[in-house]
Motif scaffolding. Structure first.
Motif, PDB file in Angstrom:
ATOM      1  N   ALA A 188       0.659  -1.279   0.338  1.00  9.17           N
ATOM      2  CA  ALA A 188      -0.085   0.373   0.016  1.00  9.17           C
ATOM      3  C   ALA A 188       0.793   0.990  -0.065  1.00  9.17           C
ATOM      4  N   LEU A 189       1.971   1.193   0.555  1.00 11.68           N
ATOM      5  CA  LEU A 189       3.117   2.338   0.595  1.00 11.68           C
ATOM      6  C   LEU A 189       3.777   2.493  -0.713  1.00 11.68           C
ATOM      7  N   GLY A 190       3.566   1.457  -1.404  1.00 15.11           N
ATOM      8  CA  GLY A 190       4.638   1.443  -2.914  1.00 15.11           C
ATOM      9  C   GLY A 190       5.449   0.808  -3.221  1.00 15.11           C
ATOM     10  N   LEU A 191       6.071  -0.236  -1.808  1.00 20.83           N
ATOM     11  CA  LEU A 191       7.074  -1.008  -1.310  1.00 20.83           C
ATOM     12  C   LEU A 191       7.182  -1.919  -2.543  1.00 20.83           C
ATOM     13  N   ARG A 192       8.020  -2.230  -3.744  1.00 21.91           N
ATOM     14  CA  ARG A 192       8.114  -4.177  -4.159  1.00 21.91           C
ATOM     15  C   ARG A 192       7.779  -4.785  -3.388  1.00 21.91           C
ATOM     16  N   THR A 193       7.395  -5.394  -3.432  1.00 19.97           N
ATOM     17  CA  THR A 193       7.174  -6.344  -1.880  1.00 19.97           C
ATOM     18  C   THR A 193       6.824  -7.829  -2.647  1.00 19.97           C
ATOM     19  N   THR A 194       7.583  -8.464  -1.715  1.00 18.89           N
ATOM     20  CA  THR A 194       7.820 -10.165  -2.348  1.00 18.89           C
ATOM     21  C   THR A 194       7.447 -11.042  -0.812  1.00 18.89           C
ATOM     22  N   LEU A 195       6.556 -11.593  -1.052  1.00 21.06           N
ATOM     23  CA  LEU A 195       5.812 -13.160   0.164  1.00 21.06           C
ATOM     24  C   LEU A 195       6.441 -14.568  -0.081  1.00 21.06           C
ATOM     25  N   VAL A 196       7.371 -14.581   0.633  1.00 17.76           N
ATOM     26  CA  VAL A 196       7.571 -16.295   0.221  1.00 17.76           C
ATOM     27  C   VAL A 196       7.386 -16.717   1.415  1.00 17.76           C
ATOM     28  N   ASP A 197       6.933 -17.952   0.793  1.00 17.42           N
ATOM     29  CA  ASP A 197       6.306 -19.028   1.790  1.00 17.42           C
ATOM     30  C   ASP A 197       6.271 -20.087   1.077  1.00 17.42           C
ATOM     31  N   ARG A 198       6.436 -21.374   2.348  1.00 17.17           N
ATOM     32  CA  ARG A 198       7.074 -23.012   1.911  1.00 17.17           C
ATOM     33  C   ARG A 198       6.238 -23.173   0.996  1.00 17.17           C
ATOM     34  N   ASP A 199       4.734 -23.243   1.521  1.00 14.86           N
ATOM     35  CA  ASP A 199       3.304 -23.605   0.987  1.00 14.86           C
ATOM     36  C   ASP A 199       2.274 -22.451   0.855  1.00 14.86           C
ATOM     37  N   PRO A 200       1.853 -21.902   0.195  1.00 15.83           N
ATOM     38  CA  PRO A 200       0.942 -20.281   0.172  1.00 15.83           C
ATOM     39  C   PRO A 200      -0.050 -20.774  -0.159  1.00 15.83           C
ATOM     40  N   GLY A 201      -0.359 -22.168  -0.505  1.00 13.03           N
ATOM     41  CA  GLY A 201      -1.790 -22.233  -0.940  1.00 13.03           C
ATOM     42  C   GLY A 201      -2.535 -23.228   0.500  1.00 13.03           C
ATOM     43  N   ARG A 202      -1.571 -23.500   1.098  1.00 15.79           N
ATOM     44  CA  ARG A 202      -2.264 -24.142   2.592  1.00 15.79           C
ATOM     45  C   ARG A 202      -3.524 -23.953   2.900  1.00 15.79           C
ATOM     46  N   PRO A 203      -4.351 -24.634   3.378  1.00 18.26           N
ATOM     47  CA  PRO A 203      -5.047 -23.776   4.377  1.00 18.26           C
ATOM     48  C   PRO A 203      -4.760 -23.843   5.840  1.00 18.26           C
ATOM     49  N   TRP A 204      -6.069 -23.002   6.584  1.00 23.70           N
ATOM     50  CA  TRP A 204      -5.948 -21.714   7.327  1.00 23.70           C
ATOM     51  C   TRP A 204      -6.263 -22.802   8.859  1.00 23.70           C
ATOM     52  N   ARG A 205      -6.489 -23.591   9.593  1.00 24.45           N
ATOM     53  CA  ARG A 205      -7.215 -24.642  10.000  1.00 24.45           C
ATOM     54  C   ARG A 205      -7.151 -23.760  11.625  1.00 24.45           C
ATOM     55  N   ALA A 206      -6.670 -22.766  12.320  1.00 19.84           N
ATOM     56  CA  ALA A 206      -6.226 -22.003  12.841  1.00 19.84           C
ATOM     57  C   ALA A 206      -7.633 -20.963  13.075  1.00 19.84           C
ATOM     58  N   THR A 207      -8.469 -21.077  14.230  1.00 18.39           N
ATOM     59  CA  THR A 207      -9.746 -19.560  14.157  1.00 18.39           C
ATOM     60  C   THR A 207      -8.775 -19.023  15.018  1.00 18.39           C
ATOM     61  N   TYR A 208      -8.474 -17.841  14.551  1.00 19.72           N
ATOM     62  CA  TYR A 208      -8.134 -16.732  15.455  1.00 19.72           C
ATOM     63  C   TYR A 208      -9.410 -14.600  15.736  1.00 19.72           C
ATOM     64  N   ALA A 209      -8.939 -15.144  16.636  1.00 22.21           N
ATOM     65  CA  ALA A 209      -9.851 -14.150  17.824  1.00 22.21           C
ATOM     66  C   ALA A 209      -8.893 -13.297  18.671  1.00 22.21           C
ATOM     67  N   ALA A 210     -10.058 -12.940  18.972  1.00 21.52           N
ATOM     68  CA  ALA A 210      -9.749 -10.801  20.129  1.00 21.52           C
ATOM     69  C   ALA A 210     -10.510 -10.513  20.547  1.00 21.52           C
ATOM     70  N   TRP A 211     -10.153 -10.050  21.254  1.00 23.39           N
ATOM     71  CA  TRP A 211     -11.183  -8.918  22.137  1.00 23.39           C
ATOM     72  C   TRP A 211     -11.409  -7.128  20.516  1.00 23.39           C
ATOM     73  N   ALA A 212     -12.567  -7.786  20.382  1.00 20.42           N
ATOM     74  CA  ALA A 212     -12.573  -6.510  19.949  1.00 20.42           C
ATOM     75  C   ALA A 212     -11.923  -4.879  18.935  1.00 20.42           C
ATOM     76  N   ASP A 213     -12.081  -4.388  20.496  1.00 25.76           N
ATOM     77  CA  ASP A 213     -11.337  -3.682  20.429  1.00 25.76           C
ATOM     78  C   ASP A 213      -9.767  -3.027  21.096  1.00 25.76           C
ATOM     79  N   GLU A 214      -9.635  -4.058  20.536  1.00 25.36           N
ATOM     80  CA  GLU A 214      -8.118  -3.864  20.611  1.00 25.36           C
ATOM     81  C   GLU A 214      -7.653  -4.433  18.947  1.00 25.36           C
ATOM     82  N   LEU A 215      -8.731  -5.005  17.992  1.00 25.86           N
ATOM     83  CA  LEU A 215      -8.451  -4.420  16.276  1.00 25.86           C
ATOM     84  C   LEU A 215      -8.541  -3.117  16.268  1.00 25.86           C
ATOM     85  N   PRO A 216      -7.427  -3.665  14.397  1.00 28.01           N
ATOM     86  CA  PRO A 216      -7.829  -2.123  14.425  1.00 28.01           C
ATOM     87  C   PRO A 216      -8.831  -1.608  13.362  1.00 28.01           C
ATOM     88  N   ALA A 217      -9.004  -0.772  12.952  1.00 24.58           N
ATOM     89  CA  ALA A 217     -10.455   0.071  12.381  1.00 24.58           C
ATOM     90  C   ALA A 217     -10.160  -1.038  10.767  1.00 24.58           C
TER      91      ALA A 217
END
Length: 359
Positions: A22-51
């Motif tokens: 978003a800042l215009g940086l040339r950005t590369t994401l390297v990951d062993r298996d970028p298509g693997r499914p995420w099986r974890a459930t991620y949660a947080a207190w709602a007031d700790e999340l950014p807009a």
């Protein structure tokens, strides 16, 4: 602008990659298996999340059960994994395993070199203490004995009907939407982590006691290292964002990603401030005290914690840089605790949950 190489394609790595692009940086994401499914459930207190955080479900009320029940005036949010995964077109995704860092980037196992300023976001690896959990998803109607509509059960420390050790565990129950609820037996902190078969036994016993059938299909398995030393130039769990007392890190990663991206764009160092390092050290001290408690003391400890004023609870559970608030909360928790528990906090000797238990 220069390029950035984010190593690791989990929630933290992808959040940082999005902000860098978003800042215009040339950005590369390297990951062993970028298509693997995420099986974890991620949660947080709602007031700790950014807009704008990708929230899937929000429970407007929360509950904790220690030796008594506590109703909390805080909303609890479950994140949308598919939206957490999304990346803009400006991020190049490279599948590969990093084997070495070079002067200008990283070298992959197949010999390719990816150039740019490297930020490791590969998660926390190692450590001695860990949070572990086993969970299943059931229809909301089946979960009614544990959690009501529009409610999140953060902790229920009542003992399960079956267990083979005295290690304390709690039931965690949160709505997932579409009339589904996650029920998870959780060991908050143990050194080493409580084995999954023990957690599975306890969860099944809890469900069976209320006539809830264990569903066929996948179970959720959790293993979060809690005391891994932060790595230099890292982001997310690898940088020490895991809260030693809760295991949470994703909300912090989402909040911190824009600032870290700006630092990268401006060529500044990526790292934690002095207050953040001190706060993390204090929270590790809290983890040591928790590990030193007898199993029967742990529910009482959380009774004391959730009797604190809400701003003290938020200070300890939330902002990693709030040194004054963290210190205040710890002192007030010490003040409301009985002397045996105070002794555990001040002189945390070798944990009772480590000695004489299998795993």
């Amino acid at each position: 602008m220069g390029g950035v190489v984010v190593v690791g394609g989990g929630p933290a790595g992808r959040a940082l990659a999005r902000e860098c692009a978003a800042l215009g940086l040339r950005t590369t994401l390297v990951d062993r298996d970028p298509g693997r499914p995420w099986r974890a459930t991620y949660a947080a207190w709602a007031d700790e999340l950014p807009a704008g955080a990708p929230v899937s479900v929000v429970a407007s009320r929360a509950r904790v059960v220690g030796t008594r029940e506590h109703r909390l005036a805080r909303a609890y949010a479950v994140l949308d994994n598919e939206r957490l995964r999304e990346l803009p077109d400006g991020v190049e995704v490279v599948a590969g395993r990093v084997v070495a860092r070079t002067a200008s980037g990283v070298r992959l196992a197949d010999g390719r070199v990816v150039s740019g300023r490297v930020v490791r976001a590969t998660g926390a690896v190692g450590g001695r203490a860990a949070q572990t959990a086993v969970g299943v998803v059931v229809p909301a109607a089946a979960a009614r004995p544990f959690v009501g509509p529009d409610e999140a059960l953060i902790m229920d420390w009542r003992r399960p009907p079956a267990r083979t050790t005295e290690d304390p565990t709690f039931l965690y129950a949160i709505p997932l939407g579409a009339d589904r609820v996650l029920l998870e037996e959780t060991s908050l902190a143990r050194r080493p982590g409580l084995p999954l078969p023990e957690l599975r036994l306890r969860l099944r016993a809890r469900l069976a006691a209320h006539g809830v059938a264990v569903p066929d299909g996948d179970e959720e398995r959790v293993h979060i290292p809690l005391d891994v030393p932060p790595a230099a130039g890292a982001f997310g769990a690898a940088a020490g964002f895991v809260h030693p007392a809760t295991g949470y890190s994703v909300a912090t990663s989402l909040r911190r990603a824009p600032g870290v991206a700006r630092a990268l764009a401006e060529g500044r160092p990526v790292g934690r401030s002095v207050p953040e390092r001190v706060v993390h050290g204090l929270r590790l001290r809290g983890l040591t005290a928790l590990l030193a408690m007898r199993p029967d003391e742990v529910p009482q400890f959380f009774d004391n914690f959730f009797l604190l004023a809400e701003n003290d609870q938020r200070a300890y559970l939330g902002d990693h840089g709030d040194l004054r608030g963290t210190t205040r909360a710890m002192l007030r928790l010490f003040g409301v605790s009985r002397w045996p528990m105070r002794a555990r906090m001040v002189f945390p000797v070798q944990t009772a949950k480590f000695v004489g238990t299998p795993g």
